[in-house]
Write an enzyme that holds these catalytic residues in place. Sequence first.
Site: not given
Length: 161
Positions: A86, A83, A58-60, A89
Amino acid sequence: MSGEGAPILTVQDCRGLRVAVIAAQWHEKVMDGLIDGSLRALKEYGVEEPTVLRVPGSFELPVVAKRLADRGYDAVVALGVVIRGGTPHFDYVCEAATMGLTQVSVTTGVPVGFGLLTCDNDEQALDRAGLPGSKEDKGHEATTAALATAALLRGVSGPRR
């Protein structure tokens, strides 16, 4: 439920629109549902031969959306899923992707369908993926929103140059 109160969109004629779908590769089952929903919407509204590209995650999505918007596409649909885990990120990727896609749309004038699921767990993602038994079909919804906006803009300003 997040889909409550969603508008019923009126989508004008979308024939002739150049549309690209960009989809992340993480969470294959969810992504398959999102892509299927997107492609179903494109077919329903008369978009022939959309470009479909896969990116690592998704970052791209924003950088590829920007390139496509600059190359004359009338709309771009960005599909992904992040998603919660812990670590922070989740927050960083969600914010970067959201802000990046918003920036692409505003700076280029090209509608970007926002099909980025930001979920606490796998069950939430599956419930929004448009799969059999899912409560929502976010791939279809994001695509419909992008098409409705592109058709509206085409009517306001004529074809993009």
